[in-house]
Design an enzyme around this catalytic site. Structure first.
Site, mmCIF file in Angstrom:
data_model
loop_
_atom_site.group_PDB
_atom_site.id
_atom_site.type_symbol
_atom_site.label_atom_id
_atom_site.label_comp_id
_atom_site.label_asym_id
_atom_site.label_seq_id
_atom_site.Cartn_x
_atom_site.Cartn_y
_atom_site.Cartn_z
ATOM 1 N N ARG A 183 38.175 134.785 71.433
ATOM 2 C CA ARG A 183 38.565 133.413 71.784
ATOM 3 C C ARG A 183 37.641 132.850 72.850
ATOM 4 N NH1 ARG A 183 41.490 129.886 69.681
ATOM 5 N NH2 ARG A 183 42.321 131.461 68.290
ATOM 6 N N HIS A 226 34.325 132.120 71.177
ATOM 7 C CA HIS A 226 34.520 130.931 70.349
ATOM 8 C C HIS A 226 34.544 129.661 71.195
ATOM 9 C CE1 HIS A 226 37.242 128.023 68.249
ATOM 10 N NE2 HIS A 226 36.454 128.316 67.242
#
Length: 194
Positions: free
Chosen positions: A35, A38
């Site tokens: 995450r 990303h």
């Protein structure tokens, strides 16, 4: 409650995994690494982040049991999409040897007490102040960004022995700090996987 993932996000993760093998990480560490990578489109976070899976397991349980989430700035709170957060920066004042960010941490601690998850993505002085409090945190996500004090404050966090997510470099910021917390929010609990 399962989260509906947009097709663009699915494709983004597919591309991320094609460029970065995260299979070696345990589940929650993998979720945080992916995450954060990303959120910043920065593969270097995979080797820059420092965390312990055992700490993440305990923090995940505390978070899903309703532990409060404290943020250093409203921008971090804005990025946390499934929980209310506590941010006391607007009520804080600077004083001799005390930044507004540091005072905001004191005020937040007075409000939430021990056991919260602390998410710091902006101010190294907020992280430094948190380390002086008897906060007994469930987790400290210490990812402040900058060339002055960021590396040092994150090193002090790791040396403190508190359960933490940090990184070694100057990189960080509101988006990556919120992403690290969101990884724990989005990761299913054992009840959701049954």
């Amino acid at each position: 409650m399962n989260r509906v993932v947009h097709p663009i996000e699915q494709e983004s993760y597919r591309r991320l995994r094609a460029r970065l093998d995260t299979s070696r990480f345990p589940p929650l560490t993998r979720a945080v690494v992916e995450r954060v990578v990303h959120s910043a489109a920065d593969l270097e976070y995979a080797t820059d982040l420092v965390m312990d899976e055992g700490d993440l397991v305990k923090a995940h349980a505390a978070l899903h049991a309703g532990a409060p989430v404290v943020v250093d700035v409203e921008m971090v709170g804005a990025g946390i999409t499934r929980r209310e957060t506590v941010c006391r920066l607007k009520d804080a004042v600077a004083g001799p040897g005390l930044t507004r960010s540091a005072h905001g941490m004191r005020l937040a601690y007075q409000e939430v007490g021990p056991g919260a998850l602390w998410v710091i993505g902006n101010a190294p002085t907020a992280l430094e102040e948190l380390l002086t409090l008897d906060a007994d945190p469930a987790l400290v996500i210490g990812l402040p960004v900058g060339f002055v004090g960021a590396v040092e404050s994150k090193a002090a966090l790791r040396e403190s022995g508190l359960p933490a997510v940090s990184n070694v470099s100057e990189k960080g910021g509101s988006a990556v700090a919120a992403a690290a917390l969101n990884a724990l929010l989005y990761h299913p609990t054992s009840e959701e996987t049954l």
